[in-house]
Design an enzyme around this catalytic site. Structure first.
Site, short mmCIF file in Angstrom:
data_model
loop_
_atom_site.label_atom_id
_atom_site.label_comp_id
_atom_site.label_asym_id
_atom_site.label_seq_id
_atom_site.Cartn_x
_atom_site.Cartn_y
_atom_site.Cartn_z
N HIS A 11 21.86 -26.59 -17.27
CA HIS A 11 21.86 -26.54 -18.70
C HIS A 11 21.98 -27.80 -19.30
O HIS A 11 22.35 -28.00 -20.66
CB HIS A 11 23.02 -25.66 -19.29
CG HIS A 11 22.46 -24.81 -20.71
ND1 HIS A 11 22.36 -25.50 -21.82
CD2 HIS A 11 22.23 -23.66 -20.93
CE1 HIS A 11 21.91 -24.70 -22.73
NE2 HIS A 11 22.01 -23.42 -22.10
N TYR B 62 21.06 -30.87 -21.57
CA TYR B 62 20.37 -31.11 -23.06
C TYR B 62 19.85 -32.68 -23.16
O TYR B 62 20.71 -33.63 -22.97
CB TYR B 62 21.17 -31.14 -24.36
CG TYR B 62 21.77 -29.72 -24.88
CD1 TYR B 62 22.65 -29.05 -23.71
CD2 TYR B 62 21.60 -29.12 -25.81
CE1 TYR B 62 23.28 -27.66 -24.24
CE2 TYR B 62 22.08 -28.13 -26.28
CZ TYR B 62 22.97 -27.30 -25.49
OH TYR B 62 23.36 -26.02 -25.88
N ASN C 63 21.26 -17.03 -18.64
CA ASN C 63 20.48 -16.48 -19.74
C ASN C 63 21.33 -14.98 -20.09
O ASN C 63 22.27 -14.82 -19.52
CB ASN C 63 19.02 -16.42 -19.45
CG ASN C 63 18.30 -16.64 -20.70
OD1 ASN C 63 18.21 -15.77 -21.96
ND2 ASN C 63 17.44 -17.57 -21.24
N ARG C 64 20.50 -14.20 -20.54
CA ARG C 64 21.15 -12.90 -21.12
C ARG C 64 20.92 -11.69 -20.35
O ARG C 64 19.90 -11.77 -19.48
CB ARG C 64 20.52 -12.60 -22.48
CG ARG C 64 20.97 -13.77 -23.78
CD ARG C 64 20.23 -13.62 -24.89
NE ARG C 64 20.95 -14.62 -25.82
CZ ARG C 64 20.57 -15.81 -25.78
NH1 ARG C 64 19.67 -16.25 -25.25
NH2 ARG C 64 21.20 -16.59 -26.76
N HIS D 26 24.80 -16.31 -19.77
CA HIS D 26 25.15 -17.26 -18.85
C HIS D 26 26.38 -17.05 -18.31
O HIS D 26 27.30 -18.05 -18.05
CB HIS D 26 25.54 -18.41 -19.76
CG HIS D 26 24.20 -19.31 -20.68
ND1 HIS D 26 23.20 -18.91 -20.01
CD2 HIS D 26 24.21 -20.17 -21.58
CE1 HIS D 26 22.09 -19.69 -20.83
NE2 HIS D 26 22.82 -20.25 -21.72
N GLU E 126 15.54 -24.89 -18.78
CA GLU E 126 16.45 -24.27 -17.79
C GLU E 126 15.60 -23.30 -16.97
O GLU E 126 14.96 -22.49 -17.54
CB GLU E 126 17.40 -23.34 -18.75
CG GLU E 126 18.19 -24.09 -19.75
CD GLU E 126 18.73 -23.04 -20.82
OE1 GLU E 126 19.35 -22.00 -20.41
OE2 GLU E 126 18.54 -23.36 -21.91
#
Ligand code: GLA
Length: 376
Positions: free
Chosen positions: A204, A206, A107-108, A133, A341
């Protein structure tokens, strides 16, 4: 009794119990296959784990990516339920973090910087003015050293060097994927460092429980064990507030279709282009607890997410736009997959009120997440 004799006796006892229902032998097997080569000629392998129910998890040591995950629907029909690329070349050309291990920081991190012990560390800005990431060459692009574990799994190791992507400290990371006969894909993460640093690892994948490429995920019913979330600004950086989900489209405390409110005129949904938010898990983290349950009504597939982490990012594939042709030639349109996540909160290194992501020498980062599958 010597250790070896004890172990032999236990094995005999276990063999004797097999078939009595008291204890069954693990049926999971691991097959190793060559998957291709990176541009510099490093070979990449695929580890195919399969269990007694024919469930299959295929993981490669490039990025620790879950390439395939086959689970049964309510009629026992197996389907691959994770998005991905057709072959290694597809992954090498670039993809939006399909199935990979994300690190050193998932994440950020705002403005690609943080201060630790009075020293400012500058990271790559690979998401507007922010760091995302793990940077330009995060753990998702590393070739990990893999070995089969005795317990029907594959262990991946990676040494992230001091200064890599701007982070301090040599970080020795291990991630173990295990497939159990209870249809669980278990991921155990651990890391140690030789200098104070920050760590936040996740996977991560999907998911589309109707089958990868089989339409959007809006009918999936989601329950999140979270009464609060971390609202974000326009750069998807948390404001620092832990806000109640009550009365908002982010309330998934009761099972609700992902698409039921995704188009609502809501500030947070607009900022994320849909759901792209970190939820504050009621467990508080630190112990394995149920974070989420997802049910796909057409196939009956159910996925539970259990984690020791305090947060989970719900991302509804808002940036997928039909430009990627993935496995089996399937075109991934907007919202064809969702991610859950498990993680510490985004931007924790700059948010002193959030649970800490600092790891020190002598300490050990440990995290476990289980994706458990069933059908009803
Ligand atoms: C995460 C982020 C999203 C997006 C995806 C990858 O889930 O929160 O904003 O960057 O990764 O496309």
């Amino acid at each position: 009794m010597s250790f070896i004799r004890q172990a032999a006796a236990l094995t005999l006892w276990a063999a004797g119990c097999a078939g009595t229902g008291i204890m069954t032998e693990a049926k999971t097997i691991v097959k190793k296959q060559t998957f291709g080569q990176t541009a510099d000629g490093t070979s990449v392998d695929l580890y195919v784990l399969s269990n007694k129910n024919a469930m299959e998890a295929a993981i490669m040591n490039y990025g620790g990516i879950v390439v395939r995950l086959k689970t049964p629907d309510r009629n026992g029909k197996l389907e691959d339920i994770v998005l991905g690329m057709e072959n290694l070349d597809g992954y090498l050309k670039g993809h939006p973090y399909f199935g990979c291990i994300v690190g050193r920081y998932g994440n950020r991190i705002a403005k690609g910087r943080f201060v630790l012990n009075g020293v400012e560390y500058k990271l790559a800005k690979n998401n507007g003015e922010n760091h995302l990431h793990g940077g330009i060459r995060g753990f998702d692009k590393a070739v990990w050293t893999a070995r089969e574990t005795g317990a029907a799994g594959v262990e991946m190791s990676y040494l992230s060097k001091d200064g890599e992507e701007g982070y301090p400290g040599n970080l020795a990371v291990k991630v173990t994927y295990t497939l159990t006969d209870d249809n669980e894909l278990r991921i155990d993460y651990s890391a140690t460092t030789d200098k104070d640093t920050v760590v936040n690892l996740t996977n991560h994948s999907y998911f589309n429980l109707a089958g990868q490429g089989e339409g959007d995920i809006l009918a999936h019913e989601l329950m999140l064990n979270a009464d609060r979330f971390t609202p974000v600004d326009s750069g998807l950086i948390p404001t620092g507030e832990l806000r109640s989900v009550k009365g908002t489209p982010l309330d998934f405390t009761k099972p609700t279709a992902i698409g039921a409110r995704i188009g609502q005129d809501d500030e947070q949904l607009k900022l994320g282009g849909g759901y792209d938010h970190n939820f504050v898990l009621n467990s508080g983290g630190g112990r394995l607890a149920l974070a989420a349950r997802v049910h796909e009504p057409r196939t009956g597939r159910v996925m539970e997410v259990w984690t020791t982490e305090p947060g989970v990012q719900l991302y509804t594939g808002n940036f997928l736009d039909g430009t990627i042709r993935g496995k089996g030639g399937k075109v991934y349109q907007r919202r064809y997959g969702f991610c859950l996540e498990t993680q510490h909160f985004p931007d924790s290194p700059n948010q002193p009120e959030f649970p800490t992501t600092v790891l020190k020498p002598g300490g050990r980062y440990e995290s476990t997440t289980i994706f458990k599958f069933a059908a009803k």
